[in-house]
Structure formats: structure tokens, C-alpha cells
Scaffold this motif. Structure first.
Motif, PDB file in Angstrom:
ATOM      1  N   ALA A  27       3.962   8.770 -42.648  1.00  0.00           N
ATOM      2  CA  ALA A  27       2.905   8.523 -42.137  1.00  0.00           C
ATOM      3  C   ALA A  27       2.811   8.904 -40.722  1.00  0.00           C
ATOM      4  O   ALA A  27       3.905   9.198 -40.106  1.00  0.00           O
ATOM      5  CB  ALA A  27       2.960   6.883 -41.688  1.00  0.00           C
ATOM      6  N   VAL A  28       1.841   9.591 -40.201  1.00  0.00           N
ATOM      7  CA  VAL A  28       1.740  10.233 -39.131  1.00  0.00           C
ATOM      8  C   VAL A  28       0.615   9.614 -38.177  1.00  0.00           C
ATOM      9  O   VAL A  28      -0.417   9.192 -38.568  1.00  0.00           O
ATOM     10  CB  VAL A  28       1.057  11.830 -39.275  1.00  0.00           C
ATOM     11  N   LEU A  78       9.357   8.121 -43.516  1.00  0.00           N
ATOM     12  CA  LEU A  78       9.026   8.908 -42.440  1.00  0.00           C
ATOM     13  C   LEU A  78       7.856   8.535 -41.652  1.00  0.00           C
ATOM     14  O   LEU A  78       6.877   8.598 -42.386  1.00  0.00           O
ATOM     15  CB  LEU A  78       9.065  10.411 -42.824  1.00  0.00           C
ATOM     16  N   ILE A  79       7.956   8.412 -40.320  1.00  0.00           N
ATOM     17  CA  ILE A  79       6.945   8.235 -39.521  1.00  0.00           C
ATOM     18  C   ILE A  79       6.996   9.298 -38.392  1.00  0.00           C
ATOM     19  O   ILE A  79       8.152   9.700 -37.837  1.00  0.00           O
ATOM     20  CB  ILE A  79       6.860   6.753 -38.725  1.00  0.00           C
ATOM     21  N   VAL A  80       5.892  10.149 -38.074  1.00  0.00           N
ATOM     22  CA  VAL A  80       5.976  10.964 -37.300  1.00  0.00           C
ATOM     23  C   VAL A  80       4.867  10.866 -36.138  1.00  0.00           C
ATOM     24  O   VAL A  80       3.845  10.373 -36.554  1.00  0.00           O
ATOM     25  CB  VAL A  80       5.661  12.389 -37.806  1.00  0.00           C
ATOM     26  N   VAL A  81       5.350  10.761 -34.774  1.00  0.00           N
ATOM     27  CA  VAL A  81       4.552  10.518 -33.796  1.00  0.00           C
ATOM     28  C   VAL A  81       4.135  12.009 -33.471  1.00  0.00           C
ATOM     29  O   VAL A  81       5.056  12.660 -32.935  1.00  0.00           O
ATOM     30  CB  VAL A  81       4.756   9.506 -32.635  1.00  0.00           C
ATOM     31  N   LEU A  82       2.933  12.378 -33.453  1.00  0.00           N
ATOM     32  CA  LEU A  82       2.555  13.937 -33.205  1.00  0.00           C
ATOM     33  C   LEU A  82       1.742  14.033 -31.982  1.00  0.00           C
ATOM     34  O   LEU A  82       0.461  13.754 -31.864  1.00  0.00           O
ATOM     35  CB  LEU A  82       1.990  14.374 -34.347  1.00  0.00           C
ATOM     36  N   GLY A  83       2.293  14.556 -30.761  1.00  0.00           N
ATOM     37  CA  GLY A  83       1.638  14.918 -29.493  1.00  0.00           C
ATOM     38  C   GLY A  83       1.344  16.334 -29.701  1.00  0.00           C
ATOM     39  O   GLY A  83       1.566  16.980 -30.495  1.00  0.00           O
ATOM     40  N   HIS A  84       0.326  16.669 -28.664  1.00  0.00           N
ATOM     41  CA  HIS A  84       0.093  18.173 -28.779  1.00  0.00           C
ATOM     42  C   HIS A  84      -0.423  18.905 -27.299  1.00  0.00           C
ATOM     43  O   HIS A  84      -0.416  18.040 -26.576  1.00  0.00           O
ATOM     44  CB  HIS A  84      -1.266  18.434 -29.949  1.00  0.00           C
ATOM     45  N   GLN A  85      -0.311  19.986 -27.395  1.00  0.00           N
ATOM     46  CA  GLN A  85      -0.449  20.885 -26.174  1.00  0.00           C
ATOM     47  C   GLN A  85      -1.841  20.593 -25.775  1.00  0.00           C
ATOM     48  O   GLN A  85      -2.637  20.409 -26.594  1.00  0.00           O
ATOM     49  CB  GLN A  85      -0.343  22.227 -26.611  1.00  0.00           C
ATOM     50  N   ARG A  86      -2.052  20.615 -24.486  1.00  0.00           N
ATOM     51  CA  ARG A  86      -3.457  20.418 -23.798  1.00  0.00           C
ATOM     52  C   ARG A  86      -4.235  19.196 -24.323  1.00  0.00           C
ATOM     53  O   ARG A  86      -5.643  19.272 -24.777  1.00  0.00           O
ATOM     54  CB  ARG A  86      -4.226  21.682 -23.999  1.00  0.00           C
ATOM     55  N   CYS A  87      -3.704  18.133 -24.317  1.00  0.00           N
ATOM     56  CA  CYS A  87      -4.240  16.970 -24.896  1.00  0.00           C
ATOM     57  C   CYS A  87      -5.253  16.294 -23.834  1.00  0.00           C
ATOM     58  O   CYS A  87      -4.913  15.774 -22.631  1.00  0.00           O
ATOM     59  CB  CYS A  87      -3.154  15.822 -25.163  1.00  0.00           C
ATOM     60  N   VAL A 163      10.276   9.910 -35.980  1.00  0.00           N
ATOM     61  CA  VAL A 163      10.559  11.188 -35.527  1.00  0.00           C
ATOM     62  C   VAL A 163       9.455  11.345 -34.424  1.00  0.00           C
ATOM     63  O   VAL A 163       8.039  11.079 -34.607  1.00  0.00           O
ATOM     64  CB  VAL A 163      10.274  12.260 -36.327  1.00  0.00           C
ATOM     65  N   GLY A 164       9.688  11.569 -33.252  1.00  0.00           N
ATOM     66  CA  GLY A 164       8.536  12.277 -32.145  1.00  0.00           C
ATOM     67  C   GLY A 164       8.436  13.754 -32.186  1.00  0.00           C
ATOM     68  O   GLY A 164       9.351  14.432 -32.243  1.00  0.00           O
ATOM     69  N   ALA A 165       7.260  14.277 -32.433  1.00  0.00           N
ATOM     70  CA  ALA A 165       7.083  15.806 -32.433  1.00  0.00           C
ATOM     71  C   ALA A 165       5.983  16.191 -31.496  1.00  0.00           C
ATOM     72  O   ALA A 165       5.035  15.316 -31.104  1.00  0.00           O
ATOM     73  CB  ALA A 165       6.927  16.030 -33.897  1.00  0.00           C
ATOM     74  N   TYR A 166       6.004  17.578 -31.310  1.00  0.00           N
ATOM     75  CA  TYR A 166       5.007  17.991 -30.407  1.00  0.00           C
ATOM     76  C   TYR A 166       4.370  19.183 -31.219  1.00  0.00           C
ATOM     77  O   TYR A 166       5.347  20.141 -31.411  1.00  0.00           O
ATOM     78  CB  TYR A 166       5.575  18.346 -28.972  1.00  0.00           C
ATOM     79  N   TYR A 167       2.937  19.397 -30.985  1.00  0.00           N
ATOM     80  CA  TYR A 167       2.466  20.555 -31.832  1.00  0.00           C
ATOM     81  C   TYR A 167       2.053  21.438 -30.724  1.00  0.00           C
ATOM     82  O   TYR A 167       0.963  21.146 -29.747  1.00  0.00           O
ATOM     83  CB  TYR A 167       1.363  19.891 -32.432  1.00  0.00           C
ATOM     84  N   SER A 168       2.258  22.858 -30.798  1.00  0.00           N
ATOM     85  CA  SER A 168       1.599  23.728 -29.896  1.00  0.00           C
ATOM     86  C   SER A 168       0.287  24.453 -30.406  1.00  0.00           C
ATOM     87  O   SER A 168       0.305  24.992 -31.368  1.00  0.00           O
ATOM     88  CB  SER A 168       2.560  25.025 -29.827  1.00  0.00           C
TER      89      SER A 168
END
Ligand SMILES: [Zn+2]
Length: 182
Positions: A27-28, A78-87, A163-168
């Protein structure tokens, strides 16, 4: 990252296979940003992911309930919290709080939801406070989910990782910030 996509689970066979029931492996919770659709970033197909998207991964009870649905009812591991660059959402919220100027209408609800991340970014400082805030928002949201009363027991049992993750945007790389399963 290299562009070697497999486009799995997108043919009519897969559609029929999951038509009666689903068992997504993750789940994202990600941002509405048009450049970060989780299904495409992770090269997935039909029945693979639950996806919730809000501005800056802002969570409220409806969003949290939607994130919890798979893990609580179907054993999604699995849960992923997905942030990203230049939000853009994080940037707008940062500027709104820094300048004390509320955003119009319902946009202000996003600003309010991002206040803890803003406050953490202010405390941490750093060269790029908006990026700091974006990463803080990921960590805080993942930690809140991991420790809430419904999900914490699943995490303790080892049947769920949050999981916390960050997308470039630049590289396509997803960096795990917090909660990697041991
Ligand atoms: Zn965003």
C-alpha cells in the motif's frame, strides 16, 4: 532507473486473474504530483498495489483508514509513504506557514496537516528547508502509521513493515528513509 521496464501484470490474463479478488503486496501513500505515480515508478500492474495520493502525503482519518485497509483486512505486508523531490505541495505549505498567509479554501487543510513537518524543518534548519520539510513529512507520517493502535500490533508481530521513502525526480531513485525491514 535504467529504463528497463517489464510492465508486468497488465494483460487480459492478469485482469481476469484478479477480477474476483485482490491481494496487493503493498500500500503506497504518495503525493498527487503528476511525476510520481507509484504504479509506474515501481513498474507494477493490476492488483499489485493499493495507492493513496494526497498533496504532500497529507493524512487525515479518511486517508489513514484507506492506508490501513489492506494491512488490517487482507494481510498486506508493506506500507510505503513516498515523498519526492521538489514537492509543490510541501513548498506551498512551507511558504504559507513561514509567511503566515493561509492558502485559499481547502488547500489550507493540507497546510494544517503538514504543520508538524514544517516545525521539524524549522528546528533542523539546513540549506534547503523545503527538501528538509519534505523528508520530515515522510518520516513523521511513516512513524505515525507504524505506531498507531491498529497497525502497531501488526508491526510488532513482524507481519507489516511501514517504510518511509523519498523519490528523486532527477535520477528515478527511491531512497528508504525509515522503517526498512530488518
Ligand atoms: Zn508533491
Amino acid at each position: 532507473m535504467s529504463g528497463k521496464l517489464q510492465h508486468p501484470d497488465r494483460d487480459p490474463d492478469r485482469r481476469q486473474f484478479v477480477a474476483q479478488e485482490q491481494a496487493p503486496f503493498g500500500a503506497v501513500l504518495s503525493c498527487i504530483d503528476s511525476r510520481v505515480p507509484p504504479e509506474l515508478l515501481f513498474d507494477t500492474g493490476l492488483g499489485d498495489l493499493y495507492v493513496m495520493r494526497t498533496g504532500g502525503q497529507a493524512a487525515d482519518p479518511v486517508v489513514t483508514g484507506s492506508v490501513e485497509y489492506g494491512p488490517m483486512t487482507g494481510g498486506t505486508p508493506l506500507i510505503v509513504v513516498l515523498g519526492h523531490q521538489r514537492c509543490g505541495a510541501v513548498k506551498a505549505a512551507y511558504q504559507s506557514m513561514r509567511d503566515g498567509k493561509p492558502l485559499p479554501g481547502n488547500l489550507q487543510a493540507i497546510v494544517k496537516a503538514l504543520r508538524p513537518a514544517y516545525e521539524q524543518a524549522v528546528r533542523e534548519g539546513g540549506a534547503d528547508p523545503v527538501e528538509t520539510m519534505a523528508r520530515a513529512q515522510v518520516r513523521l507520517t511513516a512513524t505515525a502509521l507504524r505506531s498507531n493502535q491498529d497497525l502497531a500490533p501488526l508491526v510488532r508481530k513482524g507481519s507489516l513493515a511501514v517504510v518511509g521513502a523519498y523519490y528523486s525526480l532527477d535520477t528515478g531513485k527511491v531512497q528508504v528513509l525509515t522503517g526498512a525491514p530488518s
